[in-house]
Design a protein around this motif. Structure first.
Motif, short mmCIF file in Angstrom:
data_model
loop_
_atom_site.label_atom_id
_atom_site.label_comp_id
_atom_site.label_asym_id
_atom_site.label_seq_id
_atom_site.Cartn_x
_atom_site.Cartn_y
_atom_site.Cartn_z
N THR A 58 -40.30 52.03 17.53
CA THR A 58 -41.27 52.62 18.45
C THR A 58 -42.61 51.89 18.34
OG1 THR A 58 -41.93 54.24 16.78
CG2 THR A 58 -40.18 54.87 18.31
N PRO A 97 -46.44 53.05 19.24
CA PRO A 97 -47.45 53.96 19.78
C PRO A 97 -48.46 53.22 20.64
CG PRO A 97 -47.07 54.41 17.46
CD PRO A 97 -46.32 53.16 17.77
N SER A 105 -44.02 52.63 27.42
CA SER A 105 -42.68 53.15 27.18
C SER A 105 -42.70 54.28 26.16
CB SER A 105 -41.75 52.03 26.69
OG SER A 105 -42.31 51.37 25.57
N GLN A 106 -43.55 54.17 25.13
CA GLN A 106 -43.63 55.23 24.12
C GLN A 106 -44.32 56.47 24.68
OE1 GLN A 106 -42.10 55.10 21.15
NE2 GLN A 106 -42.63 57.26 20.99
N ARG A 107 -45.35 56.28 25.52
CA ARG A 107 -46.00 57.43 26.14
C ARG A 107 -45.02 58.20 27.02
NH1 ARG A 107 -49.91 53.68 27.61
NH2 ARG A 107 -49.56 54.08 29.84
N ASP A 150 -42.81 60.27 24.73
CA ASP A 150 -43.56 61.43 24.22
C ASP A 150 -43.70 62.50 25.30
OD1 ASP A 150 -43.82 60.05 21.86
OD2 ASP A 150 -45.84 59.32 22.30
N THR A 156 -39.77 53.53 30.98
CA THR A 156 -39.34 53.52 29.58
C THR A 156 -37.85 53.16 29.51
OG1 THR A 156 -39.35 54.76 27.50
CG2 THR A 156 -38.82 55.99 29.50
N ILE A 194 -38.73 49.49 26.00
CA ILE A 194 -39.33 49.58 24.67
C ILE A 194 -39.25 48.23 23.97
CG2 ILE A 194 -39.03 50.58 22.37
CD1 ILE A 194 -38.16 53.17 23.73
#
Length: 733
Positions: free
Chosen positions: A46, A48, A52-54, A57, A511, A516
């Motif tokens: 991952t 942050p 893609s990470q947002r 989440d 994402t 990612i």
């Protein structure tokens, strides 16, 4: 520092039983902690702050049913068109029902409902949604998923479960033990004594055991990626053996010069141990420095490896002296033991152990050749390294996908079957998250987003949206025409983000595993030049402290850059371009794993400084004591070549043992580290360095007076220790 380590070495030998007992207690306690506190390792990478990470989440918060791991079961009928028959549809429905009842699964999608059937009516894809993320899927759930469809296969159909849920921890088997065996053989040849070789290996293994046990004990409170323990094991073994080798080698030399075991081990730890501490510190600093790129999983990997290296240093300067105390003169070859026992106090024995008197060894001969033909040697070396570095500009970075997994593995079978039936894009589908302030805003945005994506080049299909229970979040599946690591797919990710960036009334985020991987690779690529500059600058400063010189550190830094460039070039040629891939057991060439270059720079930096210190410190020592620059260069090479050669061969063997693992990430890491050590030790440090040093002459050791006064004296060569001991007469015990 040398005087402090001298006292530490003597104290460890005097209290050897206590020291050994303490380390064994630490090993047992760490082992028990690892057994009781060990947590799972993570197979995802991952990042942050990336889009893609947002998106992930946001899904976890607003659409948890769609945030878990996904699976994709590829189905192949015995003949074309069979899926269009009632019997074929019944078989697929049977598989869907079985998959939906698997432990940990919240649902399975019938391919006929979403159009996941190939045009020829022979292939279908069953999408499976798990309740939890891939790292939280248990081994029992994963095994049940891998065994799904046994009844369908009995009817002549092919069923291949795949998807991100199959990601797991690479296993350590017996193949890498081959590297340790080769290292043991090198030690036996180098020392000519089973006791010395066995004790050095035992010392290193205890250090690795403590380091790895401590790491696994901490895995219950920190998230470790699956490759972090492997990297820690690689480095812990390699430097643990090497550091013990350096101290044992110096101890044997001291014994042959007539010193008592206690005095011999004290001076060995004070001199070689000082270099070990410095070399270990450079490795630790470089690995811990990975934190500056602000990538969590890479920070954890660096700190984990730095921890095992720290343990290796502590074991080398405390446990090794204690073990040497138990061994006594048995660390020497049998033919020299009786001579040492009968020699008078302070009387040197074994003419071959006194390099000043016997300069016919290969190290001295090679040094004379290199210094005599220094200009041709430098030109040929630079030309060779330059040719090896030619593929480096073509380097591409990505996270590995199932298409590069080992041939025959479940993930690879599913990927190949999916590509065969639908094309490579179906193995790396993207996911677009549309989140509005309310259900009406989301409903209005979804058609706009769908139309924009469909008009984007290289998009094969856009799946119908899945809506969260409150209707505020929608999830669209996007199928590219190209595979996950293809350059065109990377371009598509940016094109889609640019296209949907202006949608009003909703947040639109791209994402999926492919996105990612692209985000991770790009952030690492951006951080690479900064980290390289940091490491090179650090090397210049550290070596300036050690050698009191300006040109020697600059020469060392340039040599390090040559090592890195050539190593990248060879690795790209084999692992990315596929040249000689069969030699390393590589099934499918692919872009290099995204964190390999930055990790390689950090590790090779420490190891390069290791060899630089052991070779050049002796050159400086002899130059300060009156030798000419050329004589000092030959002397330093002659005294250090045998030990550095053995150390490099050991590291190459340990790293090379990991090339035999199936996991492509570990395979590429082991290969790059092994080839990097070989280039740096034998081409840069033992060929280019002495040639350049002899070419520079006295100028190599020039340092402005004001800078000499400003720099602290770290005393790696043990000059302060010699002053402390010059009035003492060693006694034998």
């Amino acid at each position: 520092m040398a005087t402090l380590l001298y006292r530490l070495g003597r104290g460890a030998l005097r209290r050897r039983r206590l020291v050994v007992a303490l380390w064994l207690v630490v090993l047992v306690v760490a082992g028990l902690a690892a057994a009781t506190l060990r947590g799972p390792t993570a197979s995802n990478f991952t990042m942050p702050g990336t889009e893609s990470q947002r998106a992930l989440d946001l899904l976890a918060d607003q659409f948890p049913a769609a945030s878990g791991a996904t699976g994709s079961i590829a189905v192949k009928a015995p003949a074309d068109g069979q899926l269009a028959t009632p019997e074929g549809q019944a078989v697929v429905q049977e598989l869907v029902q079985e998959a939906s009842t698997l432990p940990g699964v919240v649902g399975a999608v019938n391919p006929f409902q979403v159009g996941a059937v190939s045009p020829n009516g022979r292939y279908a894809l069953v999408q499976v949604q798990f309740a939890t993320g891939g790292d939280e899927v248990t081994d029992e759930q994963r095994t049940a998923y891998e065994e799904v469809g046994a009844a369908v296969e009995a009817k002549g159909w092919q069923v291949a479960p795949g998807g991100e849920v199959l990601g797991g921890e690479p296993e350590i088997g017996s193949t890498e033990a081959l590297g340790v065996l080769v290292a043991a053989i090198v030690l036996i040849i180098t020392f000519g004594s089973l006791v010395a070789a066995g004790m050095t290996m035992l010392n290193a293994l205890i250090g690795v055991g403590v380091g790895m046990a401590g790491l696994f004990a901490l895995s219950g409170v920190i998230e470790l990626t699956s490759t972090a323990p492997i990297l820690a094991l690689m480095l812990g073994l390699a430097v643990g053996i090497d550091y013990s080798l350096f101290i044992t080698s110096r101890h044997r030399q001291n014994l042959l010069e007539g010193l008592s075991p206690e005095e011999a081990v004290g001076r060995a730890v004070g001199t070689a141990g000082s270099a070990v501490v410095f070399a270990g510190a450079t490795v630790v600093i470089a690995l811990a420095g990975l934190a500056v790129v602000n990538i969590p999983f890479l920070t954890v990997m660096g700190l984990a490896a730095a921890g095992t290296v720290t343990i290796a240093v502590l074991v080398a300067i405390t446990l090794q002296p204690a073990l040497l105390g138990f061994a006594g003169n048995r660390v020497l070859p049998r033919r020299l033991r009786s001579t040492v026992d009968s020699a008078a106090p302070g009387e040197p024995v074994g003419e071959e152990t006194l390099p000043v008197e016997d300069r016919s060894g290969f190290g001295f001969r090679w040094a004379r050749f290199v210094t005599r033909f220094r200009v041709p040697v430098i030109l040929v070396s630079l030309l060779g390294l330059g040719l090896l570095a030619l593929p480096t500009p073509d380097m591409r970075l990505a996270l590995p996908d199932a298409s590069t997994a080992t041939v025959g593995s479940p993930a690879r079978v599913a990927s190949d079957l999916t590509t065969e039936g639908f094309g490579p894009g179906f193995t790396g589908r993207l996911a677009v998250v549309v989140a509005g302030d309310d259900a009406q805003a989301t409903a209005a945005a979804v058609p706009q987003v769908t139309a924009m994506i469909q008009r984007t080049e290289n998009v094969l299909a856009v799946a119908p949206p899945q809506l969260s229970p409150d209707g505020r979040t929608a999830l669209l599946g996007v199928v590219p025409k190209t595979g996950p690591t293809d350059e065109a797919t990377e371009t598509l990710v940016h094109d889609v983000r640019d296209a949907v960036g202006g949608v009003k009334g909703a947040d639109v985020l791209l994402t999926g595993a492919t996105a990612i991987g692209i985000d991770v690779s790009e952030k690492l690529s951006d951080a690479l030049p900064i980290y390289l500059l940091l490491v090179v600058g650090l090397s210049v400063l550290l070596l300036m402290l050690v050698f009191r010189s300006l040109l020697v550190p600059l020469k060392a830094a340039l040599g390090f850059l040559l090592t890195v460039a050539a190593t990248f070039g060879i690795t790209v040629a084999i692992f990315q371009q596929g040249h000689l891939a069969d030699l390393v057991g590589l099934d499918t060439p692919a872009p290099l794993v995204s964190f390999l270059p930055i990790l390689l720079i950090g590790i090779l930096f420490g190891l390069a400084m290791d060899y630089e210190v052991f070779l050049v410190s002796r050159m400086r020592e002899d130059f300060v004591h009156g030798d000419t620059a050329r004589e000092a260069t030959i002397s330093g090479m002659g005294h250090g070549a045998r030990v550095v050669t053995a150390a490099a061969l050991i590291m190459i063997s340990v790293f090379g043992g990991f090339v035999f693992l199936d996991d492509p990430i570990i395979k590429s890491m082991g290969f790059a580290l092994a080839i990097g050590v070989a280039i740096d030790a034998f081409v840069v440090r033992m060929t280019i360095v002495p040639a350049v040093m002899s070419l520079l002459g006295d100028r190599a050791w020039w340092l402005p007076r004001w800078l000499n006064r400003a720099l602290p004296n770290v005393d790696i060569e043990g000059e302060g220790l010699r002053e402390h001991l010059e009035d003492r007469t060693p006694t034998r015990v």
